[in-house]
Write a protein that holds these residues in place. Sequence first.
Motif, PDB file in Angstrom:
ATOM      1  N   ILE A   1       0.841  -1.127   0.069  1.00 52.58           N
ATOM      2  CA  ILE A   1      -0.039  -0.074   0.089  1.00 52.58           C
ATOM      3  C   ILE A   1       0.823   1.358   0.056  1.00 52.58           C
ATOM      4  O   ILE A   1       1.649   1.535   0.997  1.00 52.58           O
ATOM      5  CB  ILE A   1      -0.971   0.080   1.034  1.00 52.58           C
ATOM      6  CG1 ILE A   1      -1.773  -1.186   1.285  1.00 52.58           C
ATOM      7  CG2 ILE A   1      -1.765   1.257   1.183  1.00 52.58           C
ATOM      8  CD1 ILE A   1      -2.625  -1.379   2.481  1.00 52.58           C
TER       9      ILE A   1
ATOM     10  N   VAL B   1      -0.142   6.836  -0.462  1.00 49.92           N
ATOM     11  CA  VAL B   1      -1.707   7.310   0.115  1.00 49.92           C
ATOM     12  C   VAL B   1      -1.901   8.893  -0.119  1.00 49.92           C
ATOM     13  O   VAL B   1      -0.938   9.509   0.416  1.00 49.92           O
ATOM     14  CB  VAL B   1      -1.797   6.717   1.689  1.00 49.92           C
ATOM     15  CG1 VAL B   1      -3.065   7.277   2.087  1.00 49.92           C
ATOM     16  CG2 VAL B   1      -1.760   5.326   1.378  1.00 49.92           C
TER      17      VAL B   1
ATOM     18  N   ALA C   1      -4.765   5.981  -3.268  1.00 48.80           N
ATOM     19  CA  ALA C   1      -3.800   5.075  -2.826  1.00 48.80           C
ATOM     20  C   ALA C   1      -3.259   4.210  -3.913  1.00 48.80           C
ATOM     21  O   ALA C   1      -4.179   4.186  -4.865  1.00 48.80           O
ATOM     22  CB  ALA C   1      -4.115   4.499  -1.468  1.00 48.80           C
TER      23      ALA C   1
ATOM     24  N   ILE D   1     -11.088   1.458   3.450  1.00 45.29           N
ATOM     25  CA  ILE D   1     -10.534   2.426   4.084  1.00 45.29           C
ATOM     26  C   ILE D   1     -11.273   3.172   4.996  1.00 45.29           C
ATOM     27  O   ILE D   1     -12.521   3.504   4.803  1.00 45.29           O
ATOM     28  CB  ILE D   1     -10.509   3.615   2.636  1.00 45.29           C
ATOM     29  CG1 ILE D   1      -9.486   2.983   1.690  1.00 45.29           C
ATOM     30  CG2 ILE D   1      -9.982   4.902   3.038  1.00 45.29           C
ATOM     31  CD1 ILE D   1      -9.537   3.807   0.297  1.00 45.29           C
TER      32      ILE D   1
ATOM     33  N   VAL E   1      -5.720   2.091   5.806  1.00 50.76           N
ATOM     34  CA  VAL E   1      -5.848   1.607   4.618  1.00 50.76           C
ATOM     35  C   VAL E   1      -5.676   0.120   4.658  1.00 50.76           C
ATOM     36  O   VAL E   1      -4.561   0.064   5.057  1.00 50.76           O
ATOM     37  CB  VAL E   1      -5.469   2.266   3.464  1.00 50.76           C
ATOM     38  CG1 VAL E   1      -5.649   1.449   2.023  1.00 50.76           C
ATOM     39  CG2 VAL E   1      -5.515   3.557   3.435  1.00 50.76           C
TER      40      VAL E   1
END
Length: 205
Positions: free
Chosen positions: A82, A85, A106, A121, A162
């Motif tokens: 991830i 963001v 993201a 999220i 997230v």
Amino acid sequence: GTGGAAGFNIYRAQVIAGTPVPFTFVGRTPTNNPNQFTDTGLTPATSYIFQARALNTPGQENPAGRNSSQITTQADSNPPTISNVRMDGLAPQSGDVIGNKPLITATITDDVAVDPATISISIGGQTFTTATTPAVTFTATNGATSVQVATAIPDGTYTLTVTARDTAGNPATFTTTLLRVQATGGPLANPPYNYKNPFNPNLNT
């Protein structure tokens, strides 16, 4: 050795419920190294049978020159990544002040595949997925992920979280700390000064 073969055609069959599906051609060994072949795009924790079919000098397959081998690929243990963001286009930092209806974006990628149904999220008591309204949008080809908050987040201090899993169930989490939400966004307003207005003593400046 190659046993006089000019190279090999490589065929692959996936084993399903103990039975291989029909072989499909996946490539030919390179002329400078006819004993080696690299296959890509295999599914983790899956059994395959590979068959090498010898080629004569004109490049024709020799029906008698076939050799098969079965392998099982390793299970996927790598979690998704991830990254990038952003909230309204800016990377969130601890103590930042954001608007109460931010656009959250993201990039979520994986070495095999992200499971879109597991993307979540969360901020300010609201959680968004690909099944909520508003919904998280996800593009598998580049990992682009986004959601536009529609219901105003109450003024306060929150964390942004997230999360996602890949198709093997490996989890990944990104969390910020202490984001300040206020209706207008932007920097916090300065407190009023309590000096008397010299032009009107009934007002403070």
